[in-house]
Design a protein around this motif. Structure first.
Motif, PDB file in Angstrom:
ATOM      1  N   GLU A   1      -8.165   2.249  -2.726  1.00  0.00           N
ATOM      2  CA  GLU A   1      -7.596   3.490  -2.019  1.00  0.00           C
ATOM      3  C   GLU A   1      -6.382   4.130  -2.258  1.00  0.00           C
ATOM      4  OE1 GLU A   1      -9.635   3.459   1.953  1.00  0.00           O
ATOM      5  OE2 GLU A   1     -11.477   3.989   1.254  1.00  0.00           O
ATOM      6  N   SER A   2      -5.661   3.296  -2.009  1.00  0.00           N
ATOM      7  CA  SER A   2      -4.133   3.833  -2.372  1.00  0.00           C
ATOM      8  C   SER A   2      -3.713   4.052  -3.769  1.00  0.00           C
ATOM      9  CB  SER A   2      -3.259   2.266  -1.971  1.00  0.00           C
ATOM     10  OG  SER A   2      -3.579   2.311  -0.620  1.00  0.00           O
TER      11      SER A   2
ATOM     12  N   ILE B   1     -11.609  -5.759   3.307  1.00  0.00           N
ATOM     13  CA  ILE B   1     -10.954  -4.469   3.731  1.00  0.00           C
ATOM     14  C   ILE B   1      -9.530  -4.308   2.924  1.00  0.00           C
ATOM     15  CG2 ILE B   1      -9.781  -5.507   5.698  1.00  0.00           C
ATOM     16  CD1 ILE B   1     -11.029  -1.937   5.185  1.00  0.00           C
ATOM     17  N   GLU B   2      -8.486  -5.390   2.850  1.00  0.00           N
ATOM     18  CA  GLU B   2      -7.412  -5.243   1.982  1.00  0.00           C
ATOM     19  C   GLU B   2      -7.798  -4.669   0.637  1.00  0.00           C
ATOM     20  OE1 GLU B   2      -8.308  -7.657   4.004  1.00  0.00           O
ATOM     21  OE2 GLU B   2      -6.585  -7.822   5.496  1.00  0.00           O
TER      22      GLU B   2
ATOM     23  N   TYR C   1       0.724  -1.011  -0.283  1.00  0.00           N
ATOM     24  CA  TYR C   1       0.084  -0.097  -0.031  1.00  0.00           C
ATOM     25  C   TYR C   1       1.216   1.122  -0.054  1.00  0.00           C
ATOM     26  CZ  TYR C   1      -3.381  -3.655   1.566  1.00  0.00           C
ATOM     27  OH  TYR C   1      -4.333  -4.531   1.572  1.00  0.00           O
TER      28      TYR C   1
ATOM     29  N   MET D   1      -8.484  -1.090   0.663  1.00  0.00           N
ATOM     30  CA  MET D   1      -7.399  -0.371   0.985  1.00  0.00           C
ATOM     31  C   MET D   1      -6.305  -0.253  -0.169  1.00  0.00           C
ATOM     32  SD  MET D   1      -6.147  -1.618   4.649  1.00  0.00           S
ATOM     33  CE  MET D   1      -4.442  -0.957   4.706  1.00  0.00           C
TER      34      MET D   1
END
Length: 233
Positions: A93-94, A86-87, A62, A90
């Protein structure tokens, strides 16, 4: 076009298998081995796509995804054993473009690579709708960012793109070092004097990859100027 794929995976066996399989399809691969210099290697190699693991030594995927995204819009595909929602959130979103969970089928990896390359550089690319800046056949796509001349293409870093855009926009005038520093960095007080020189040198290298030599002239006491030395070729 010979696409370059950068593989950031600390499991050597997986990295090598991915590299071998991807190269069967005519792509060039760069397998990262120094996981503290991922961004440096990315800037040096300018790959067209990055395969990125989440679990990496010291800094996770990330972190490196965000660092790369600050420099480039090239496609980034995560490959990870983390299967949780969630991973994947993330990762997106990264700045990632896709997420593949381990274990994976190599054909799926290839299919996703092809899809991202088409979207970014091929038939599905939005480049035709994007802003372009051109001088004597040299075309910059700032939003990609990418430079094209004749039948050759190079991917630039964000800083290189800003730099060549300023030089093209001001052609044939010189641009002062102060203006370039102001455009490239918000806070010049934390920028070393040599940093601009390094970025100019990298941009010259990108132009050389397009067979354009001596296009950026140093104007002593002023800054830099673009010279269209290739127009009579």
């Amino acid at each position: 076009m010979n696409y370059k794929i950068m593989i950031v995976e600390d499991d050597t066996s997986i990295a090598n298998l991915l590299s071998d399989y991807i190269e069967k399809y005519g792509y060039e691969t760069i397998v990262v081995k120094d996981f503290e210099k991922v961004l440096e290697i990315f800037e040096e190699e300018n790959p067209h796509l990055v395969l990125l693991d989440v679990n990496l030594p010291r800094y996770d995927g990330y972190y490196w995804c965000r660092k790369i995204r600050n420099k480039s819009l090239c496609p980034i595909i995560f490959i990870s054993a983390r299967v949780g929602e969630i991973e994947q959130v993330m990762a997106i979103e990264s700045g990632a473009d896709d997420y593949i969970t381990k274990p994976f089928y190599y054909d799926v990896v290839i299919a996703k690579i092809k899809s991202q390359l088409r979207r970014s550089y091929g038939n599905y690319s939005l480049q035709s709708q994007q802003r372009t800046i051109e001088v004597e056949g040299l075309t910059l796509y700032p939003e990609v960012p990418e430079l094209r001349y004749n039948d050759k293409t190079v991917i630039t870093t964000k800083k290189e793109s800003i730099l060549i855009e300023i030089l093209i926009s001001n052609y044939p005038k010189s641009v002062s070092r102060d203006i370039l520093l102001e455009k490239l960095w918000d806070d010049q007080s934390f920028v070393e004097e040599n940093t601009l020189n390094v970025n100019v040198a990298r941009l010259r290298k990108r132009l050389q990859e397009l067979d354009i030599e001596e296009a950026i002239k140093t104007v002593r006491g002023v800054g830099y100027r673009l010279e269209v030395t290739w127009r009579n070729d």
